[in-house]
Every structure is written in C-alpha cells, then in structure tokens.
Motif scaffolding. Sequence first.
Motif, PDB file in Angstrom:
ATOM      1  N   PHE A  89      -3.663   7.125 -12.234  1.00 41.74           N
ATOM      2  CA  PHE A  89      -4.359   7.823 -11.153  1.00 41.74           C
ATOM      3  C   PHE A  89      -5.099   6.764 -10.491  1.00 41.74           C
ATOM      4  CE2 PHE A  89      -8.525   9.728 -10.253  1.00 41.74           C
ATOM      5  CZ  PHE A  89      -8.190  10.467  -9.144  1.00 41.74           C
ATOM      6  N   ILE A  90      -6.257   6.049 -11.219  1.00 37.51           N
ATOM      7  CA  ILE A  90      -7.106   5.228 -10.511  1.00 37.51           C
ATOM      8  C   ILE A  90      -6.259   4.106  -9.860  1.00 37.51           C
ATOM      9  CG2 ILE A  90      -7.451   3.448 -12.288  1.00 37.51           C
ATOM     10  CD1 ILE A  90     -10.221   5.395 -10.060  1.00 37.51           C
ATOM     11  N   GLY A  91      -5.079   3.606 -10.255  1.00 33.39           N
ATOM     12  CA  GLY A  91      -4.326   2.614  -9.478  1.00 33.39           C
ATOM     13  C   GLY A  91      -3.839   3.315  -7.938  1.00 33.39           C
ATOM     14  N   VAL A  92      -3.246   4.785  -8.229  1.00 32.26           N
ATOM     15  CA  VAL A  92      -2.984   5.119  -7.079  1.00 32.26           C
ATOM     16  C   VAL A  92      -4.078   5.476  -5.918  1.00 32.26           C
ATOM     17  CG1 VAL A  92      -2.102   7.308  -6.010  1.00 32.26           C
ATOM     18  CG2 VAL A  92      -1.074   6.546  -7.999  1.00 32.26           C
ATOM     19  N   TYR A  93      -5.310   5.756  -6.255  1.00 27.63           N
ATOM     20  CA  TYR A  93      -6.416   5.960  -5.650  1.00 27.63           C
ATOM     21  C   TYR A  93      -6.698   4.515  -4.930  1.00 27.63           C
ATOM     22  CZ  TYR A  93     -10.963   7.501  -4.055  1.00 27.63           C
ATOM     23  OH  TYR A  93     -12.137   8.051  -3.377  1.00 27.63           O
ATOM     24  N   ALA A  94      -6.845   3.700  -5.765  1.00 28.59           N
ATOM     25  CA  ALA A  94      -7.305   2.243  -5.324  1.00 28.59           C
ATOM     26  C   ALA A  94      -6.120   1.661  -4.047  1.00 28.59           C
ATOM     27  CB  ALA A  94      -7.096   1.291  -6.372  1.00 28.59           C
ATOM     28  N   SER A  95      -5.017   1.933  -4.374  1.00 24.93           N
ATOM     29  CA  SER A  95      -3.751   1.809  -3.470  1.00 24.93           C
ATOM     30  C   SER A  95      -4.050   2.311  -2.008  1.00 24.93           C
ATOM     31  CB  SER A  95      -2.557   1.727  -3.969  1.00 24.93           C
ATOM     32  OG  SER A  95      -1.478   1.458  -2.957  1.00 24.93           O
ATOM     33  N   LEU A  96      -4.219   3.903  -2.195  1.00 23.75           N
ATOM     34  CA  LEU A  96      -4.031   4.634  -1.024  1.00 23.75           C
ATOM     35  C   LEU A  96      -5.240   4.762  -0.294  1.00 23.75           C
ATOM     36  CD1 LEU A  96      -1.358   7.507  -2.277  1.00 23.75           C
ATOM     37  CD2 LEU A  96      -0.966   5.136  -0.581  1.00 23.75           C
ATOM     38  N   VAL A  97      -6.548   4.944  -1.100  1.00 25.52           N
ATOM     39  CA  VAL A  97      -8.017   5.305  -0.415  1.00 25.52           C
ATOM     40  C   VAL A  97      -8.538   4.056  -0.540  1.00 25.52           C
ATOM     41  CG1 VAL A  97      -9.626   6.665  -0.919  1.00 25.52           C
ATOM     42  CG2 VAL A  97      -7.804   7.491  -1.339  1.00 25.52           C
ATOM     43  N   THR A  98      -8.915   3.138  -1.539  1.00 28.54           N
ATOM     44  CA  THR A  98      -9.816   2.167  -1.347  1.00 28.54           C
ATOM     45  C   THR A  98      -9.315   1.111  -0.506  1.00 28.54           C
ATOM     46  OG1 THR A  98     -10.442   2.663  -3.708  1.00 28.54           O
ATOM     47  CG2 THR A  98     -11.054   0.405  -2.621  1.00 28.54           C
ATOM     48  N   VAL A 156       0.809  -1.140  -0.020  1.00 27.45           N
ATOM     49  CA  VAL A 156       0.084   0.152  -0.073  1.00 27.45           C
ATOM     50  C   VAL A 156       0.994   1.310   0.022  1.00 27.45           C
ATOM     51  CG1 VAL A 156      -1.632   1.439   1.249  1.00 27.45           C
ATOM     52  CG2 VAL A 156      -2.007  -0.989   1.077  1.00 27.45           C
ATOM     53  N   TRP A 157       1.692   1.152   1.001  1.00 30.77           N
ATOM     54  CA  TRP A 157       2.656   2.587   1.159  1.00 30.77           C
ATOM     55  C   TRP A 157       3.842   2.547   0.245  1.00 30.77           C
ATOM     56  CZ3 TRP A 157      -0.663   5.947   3.171  1.00 30.77           C
ATOM     57  CH2 TRP A 157      -1.358   5.721   3.965  1.00 30.77           C
ATOM     58  N   GLY A 158       4.468   1.608   0.055  1.00 35.77           N
ATOM     59  CA  GLY A 158       5.615   1.797  -1.027  1.00 35.77           C
ATOM     60  C   GLY A 158       5.036   1.640  -2.234  1.00 35.77           C
ATOM     61  N   GLY A 159       4.090   0.893  -2.556  1.00 36.30           N
ATOM     62  CA  GLY A 159       3.350   0.909  -3.893  1.00 36.30           C
ATOM     63  C   GLY A 159       2.801   2.390  -4.218  1.00 36.30           C
ATOM     64  N   GLY A 160       2.174   2.769  -3.293  1.00 34.97           N
ATOM     65  CA  GLY A 160       1.480   4.059  -3.579  1.00 34.97           C
ATOM     66  C   GLY A 160       2.491   5.256  -3.564  1.00 34.97           C
ATOM     67  N   PHE A 161       3.644   5.165  -2.749  1.00 39.85           N
ATOM     68  CA  PHE A 161       4.506   6.216  -3.211  1.00 39.85           C
ATOM     69  C   PHE A 161       5.235   6.117  -4.816  1.00 39.85           C
ATOM     70  CE2 PHE A 161       9.204   7.029  -3.565  1.00 39.85           C
ATOM     71  CZ  PHE A 161       9.010   8.406  -3.013  1.00 39.85           C
ATOM     72  N   PHE A 162       5.405   5.110  -5.022  1.00 41.28           N
ATOM     73  CA  PHE A 162       5.894   5.095  -6.392  1.00 41.28           C
ATOM     74  C   PHE A 162       4.914   5.260  -7.474  1.00 41.28           C
ATOM     75  CE2 PHE A 162       9.383   2.535  -4.547  1.00 41.28           C
ATOM     76  CZ  PHE A 162      10.607   3.237  -4.961  1.00 41.28           C
ATOM     77  N   GLY A 212     -15.846 -15.365 -10.832  1.00 43.26           N
ATOM     78  CA  GLY A 212     -16.425 -15.277  -9.742  1.00 43.26           C
ATOM     79  C   GLY A 212     -15.491 -14.428  -8.515  1.00 43.26           C
ATOM     80  N   TYR A 213     -14.251 -14.612  -8.778  1.00 44.49           N
ATOM     81  CA  TYR A 213     -13.361 -13.766  -7.749  1.00 44.49           C
ATOM     82  C   TYR A 213     -13.265 -12.281  -7.764  1.00 44.49           C
ATOM     83  CZ  TYR A 213     -10.959 -18.300  -6.219  1.00 44.49           C
ATOM     84  OH  TYR A 213     -10.584 -19.480  -6.191  1.00 44.49           O
ATOM     85  N   MET A 214     -13.914 -11.868  -8.775  1.00 44.54           N
ATOM     86  CA  MET A 214     -13.960 -10.371  -9.128  1.00 44.54           C
ATOM     87  C   MET A 214     -15.299  -9.715  -8.922  1.00 44.54           C
ATOM     88  SD  MET A 214     -10.963  -9.586 -10.378  1.00 44.54           S
ATOM     89  CE  MET A 214     -11.445  -7.846 -10.970  1.00 44.54           C
ATOM     90  N   ALA A 215     -16.316 -10.625  -8.436  1.00 41.40           N
ATOM     91  CA  ALA A 215     -17.678 -10.164  -7.922  1.00 41.40           C
ATOM     92  C   ALA A 215     -17.455  -9.233  -6.839  1.00 41.40           C
ATOM     93  CB  ALA A 215     -18.466 -11.402  -7.639  1.00 41.40           C
ATOM     94  N   ALA A 216     -16.751  -9.341  -5.852  1.00 41.86           N
ATOM     95  CA  ALA A 216     -16.625  -8.223  -4.622  1.00 41.86           C
ATOM     96  C   ALA A 216     -15.823  -7.451  -4.723  1.00 41.86           C
ATOM     97  CB  ALA A 216     -16.962  -9.119  -3.359  1.00 41.86           C
ATOM     98  N   VAL A 217     -15.056  -7.295  -5.963  1.00 41.66           N
ATOM     99  CA  VAL A 217     -13.829  -6.351  -5.850  1.00 41.66           C
ATOM    100  C   VAL A 217     -14.307  -4.966  -6.051  1.00 41.66           C
ATOM    101  CG1 VAL A 217     -11.843  -5.545  -7.356  1.00 41.66           C
ATOM    102  CG2 VAL A 217     -12.402  -8.206  -6.888  1.00 41.66           C
ATOM    103  N   PRO A 218     -13.886  -4.125  -5.146  1.00 42.54           N
ATOM    104  CA  PRO A 218     -14.358  -2.658  -5.457  1.00 42.54           C
ATOM    105  C   PRO A 218     -13.901  -1.915  -6.790  1.00 42.54           C
ATOM    106  CG  PRO A 218     -12.834  -2.969  -3.451  1.00 42.54           C
ATOM    107  CD  PRO A 218     -12.815  -4.149  -4.179  1.00 42.54           C
ATOM    108  N   MET A 219     -14.958  -1.245  -7.086  1.00 39.58           N
ATOM    109  CA  MET A 219     -14.860  -0.476  -8.643  1.00 39.58           C
ATOM    110  C   MET A 219     -13.859   0.022  -8.982  1.00 39.58           C
ATOM    111  SD  MET A 219     -16.662  -0.144 -11.131  1.00 39.58           S
ATOM    112  CE  MET A 219     -18.357  -0.937 -10.759  1.00 39.58           C
ATOM    113  N   THR A 220     -13.145   0.750  -8.109  1.00 39.00           N
ATOM    114  CA  THR A 220     -11.771   1.393  -8.637  1.00 39.00           C
ATOM    115  C   THR A 220     -10.787   0.432  -9.069  1.00 39.00           C
ATOM    116  OG1 THR A 220     -11.024   1.425  -6.025  1.00 39.00           O
ATOM    117  CG2 THR A 220     -11.927   3.413  -6.862  1.00 39.00           C
TER     118      THR A 220
END
Length: 230
Positions: free
Chosen positions: A137-146, A90-96, A174-182
Amino acid sequence: MTNQFLWVIFPYVCMAVFVVGHIFRYRHDQFGWTAKSSEFIEKKQLMIGSLLFHVGIIPVILGHISGLGIPKEWTRALGVSDHMYHMGAVWGGGFFGVVTFAGMLILTSRRFTKRNVRKLSSTSDLIVNTLLLFIVFIGVYASLVTNNVTPGFDYRDSISVWFRSLLIFRPEAGYMAAVPMTFKLHILAGFLIFAMWPFTRLVHVWSVPLNYAGRSYILYRRSPVKKHKQ
C-alpha cells in the motif's frame, strides 16, 4: 545518529538476520520449510488473490531491481530519457502495484475473516500478511501520489544511490535525509520483512516442486498381506 541507525545499521542487521536465519532454519527445521496450504478450506478467494498478487509482484520486483540497481547514466546511454523512465516507473509500476495490492488485500482479508483459515494461521502468518499489505500500500501511494506532489524529487538521485552504497559497503546515509516519509516507511518496512522472512512461512518461496519429487516426509506403510491356506 538516528540517520546512521535507520539507513546503515538497521539495513545491515536485517540482511544479516535474513542470511543467517535462512541457514539456521534450513539446518534445524527442514520439516517446516513449506507453507501450510489452506486451499482445502477456501479456494475461490485464494485463487483470485494469489493470481493477482503473483501477476503484479513479478513486474514490481523487476522494477525495484532496475530502479535501485541501474544508474541513471546507464539508461540515458541506452536512449531512455529521464522523463520516459519516470513515466514508465510511476505509471507502469503504479499499475502493477495496484494489481499486487488488490491480490494482497484479498489474501489478507481471507486470512482474517475466514474463521477456519484464521484457525490454521499462526501469529506470524497474520503479522506477515498485515506487514506485506502495508508495504504494498505505502509503495503504491509513494509511486502514484508522493511522486506527483513532490516536485523535483527523483528517487534515482537519492534512494538508488544510497542503496548502491550499501551494496558496496560504503554506506552514505545522507542521501536519505530529504527523501519523503512515504518512501522511508516503504523501505524500512521492506527491510523488516526481510529480517522476519527466515522465521515465517515465506521461506517456501525458495522451494520448487521439483525439490520434493525425490524427497517426502510422509511415510507410507504397506498393509500386511494375509496368506491364505491353500
């Protein structure tokens, strides 16, 4: 049916286009297998944006490979706890990711706002830049916020398992059913950019300078030497 299309059919179609498209492009458009440089038009923003983008994107790619390709049990066996892995991702990936986004934002802004750079750009260049900016952008948002507002969600229990099921040709939508939209938007946009890749200047990333050392498409003609009478 929608799940099957989004998480089985669409990914496979995109990857098939990626492979076949590259083969077709290489066979029929080797002259265009490069990026048209705009460095001579504007250099400062290009240098800063490219530096930030490349410094950030390499760790991001490695993080995606390890996160999607390495099962949770393997990292546990190596002594890496789930909490430790989660914090690093989350934090390492979020930073980069933020570094990558800053670079992509500069490069995209440059392409749209610098008049001469935009004139040199094709429609596909503008679309690719915009799509890449959205993906980052959406990847960073998913990592740091979602990740922080969705308690109990762990992408390694859903997205990673789904992705590996694609690789072994036993897809489990089926594994993707409950994954957040971001995360879903990040993944779908990522596959879309793979489908577009062969038909844009992105193909130049497969070329290294050494490839051009013994091959040139620029023909030089020696000026005739006039003979002087003695």
